[in-house]
Design an enzyme around this catalytic site. Structure first.
Site, short mmCIF file in Angstrom:
data_model
loop_
_atom_site.label_atom_id
_atom_site.label_comp_id
_atom_site.label_asym_id
_atom_site.label_seq_id
_atom_site.Cartn_x
_atom_site.Cartn_y
_atom_site.Cartn_z
CE LYS A 1 6.72 56.60 -31.11
NZ LYS A 1 6.43 57.33 -32.36
NE ARG A 2 16.41 55.20 -35.20
CZ ARG A 2 15.41 55.13 -36.06
NH1 ARG A 2 14.18 54.86 -35.65
NH2 ARG A 2 15.62 55.32 -37.34
#
Lengths: 275, 275
Positions: free
Chosen positions: A96-97
């Protein structure tokens, strides 16, 4: 991996199961803790037991980062083990960058060059230039958060704009200008039920990565009813329900059984939906 | 670190500067590359040269993760070096994390227990239960993305809901129900100019972490005009403008000079705003 190969694998294995490697040392069987690298040893056993029944693995980075350097070693070993022994598996780094362009480019290098995973989950809040650096790699995928499985998904994702469009719909529409269905997938939680029908109005052909079956309570049948396409179009993840199916020395066999049970349910659903 | 100590440090040092440790081996001076751990060696030199002029450091995780295990070692060494030698510095891990509850809890453990940083940047897209696990630690902070400095901030953050409220405003309003200004800060890009006045209508007392001065083109004077409070209420970050001020063996001295110049500008602004 390109979309065609992914679809072929689903058709061959009669499965669209992704096994989530959320490996938590507080939950792995006692017998593994004496191993030199218990996280990797556990993952290896789980992978060997489940690989016949799934088409993807999704290690969740948080579970590795929380052990610092040791965790990263275990993460890298897991990716390398998969690449060497199960090259047909689609590997999703669930991280979840998402950051400003030059930073996202660094994350892309980390996950797509040095580690060679197939896909990375990305948060959309920072918009186009936080996502596009991940799209410069052939046959690598961005899995963009659209409508997540948790309670907090209601806080912002379901807010409605001045034209009646919900934020997750805006994310689906806008992001399609950045990449097509050969490089972009979306996270849609299994707990969202009938909203899958709305999702499919916006992205009729994209693959959806679907967490939330099992421990989080989503229904596989409902997900398929509203979300499946003629190419399947779904990668359904189960983590805790598989990897912690049993807490004794028998854990790997139990994980294999749990994965097999889901695969069989999926085979039936694929047949019912003529995939 | 609690808010009172942070404010005291700002008043004493006459600075609200945060030095961004976005350490990129492609940009560090040639002379550092022969060091055993060039990332840490570079950071150590930068920290020693700038610590008198700043009140915070913000390592950006992407720049460490992209070197895998080696990067994590350098990251941990940097945090430990700061903690030991400059315990008064406020350390922000710029990681932009955020996931479902059990996963965010793992990230919280990684950054607040094992690494002992003061604050972590968090993305709001997944809502309340993705943020609250970070709030279970006394004197630790969530720095929530509100209105970022990049072009993509316009894609979603500025969309207007059916009541005329923009998404970043909804984030500011809703998140205040989760934590007060003793545990929550917000990221607001320096490039957002006059929007700081709108931000302050929603969060009159919260600290704002402000990237985007320097390489990204934001104006420090404008940020202070619209964003400063009686407690300062601002932590302004500069990364590239300081750490890459010079690419020769003289880099640390040049970084110190660049930080000093910003600090002096800040001292004048603090005085002008009667802080």
């Amino acid at each position: 991996m390109n979309k065609q190969k992914l679809v072929e694998q689903i058709r061959t294995k009669r499965s669209f199961l992704c096994v989530g490697l959320d490996t938590d040392l507080k939950k792995v069987p006692q017998c593994m803790l004496s191993e030199e690298d218990p996280i990797f040893a556990f993952n290896k056993a789980i992978i060997d037991a489940t690989a016949s029944y799934c088409i993807a693995y999704k290690p969740n980075l948080a579970f590795y980062e929380c052990f610092g350097v040791k965790g990263w070693v275990a993460f890298e070993k897991t990716i390398n083990y998969l690449r060497k022994n199960y090259p047909e598996q689609f590997i999703i780094a669930d991280a979840k960058r998402g950051d400003i362009g030059n930073t996202s480019a660094m994350y892309a290098r980390a996950f797509f060059e040095d580690l060679d995973v197939d896909a990375l989950t990305v948060a959309p809040y920072m918009g186009e230039d936080s996502v596009t650096p991940f799209l410069n790699y052939k046959d690598k995928w961005v899995v963009l958060l659209a409508l997540t499985s948790n309670k907090g998904s209601h806080d912002f994702q379901l807010t409605t704009d001045e034209n009646g469009k919900r934020l997750f719909e805006e994310v689906l529409d806008k992001s399609q200008k950045w990449a097509n269905d050969e490089q972009m997938m979306y996270v849609v939680g299994a707990t969202q039920g009938k909203l899958f029908a709305d999702i499919r109005k916006h992205v009729p052909n994209h693959f959806l990565l679907v967490p939330g079956v099992g421990a989080q309570g989503g229904s596989l049948e409902e997900v398929c009813k509203y979300g499946m396409t003629s190419d399947c179009g779904l990668i359904v993840n189960s983590s805790r329900g598989i990897i912690y199916a049993d807490s004794t020395t028998n854990f790997a066999e139990a994980a294999g059984k749990a994965a097999k049970a889901l695969q069989e349910e999926m085979a039936t659903l694929l047949l019912a939906h003529k995939v």
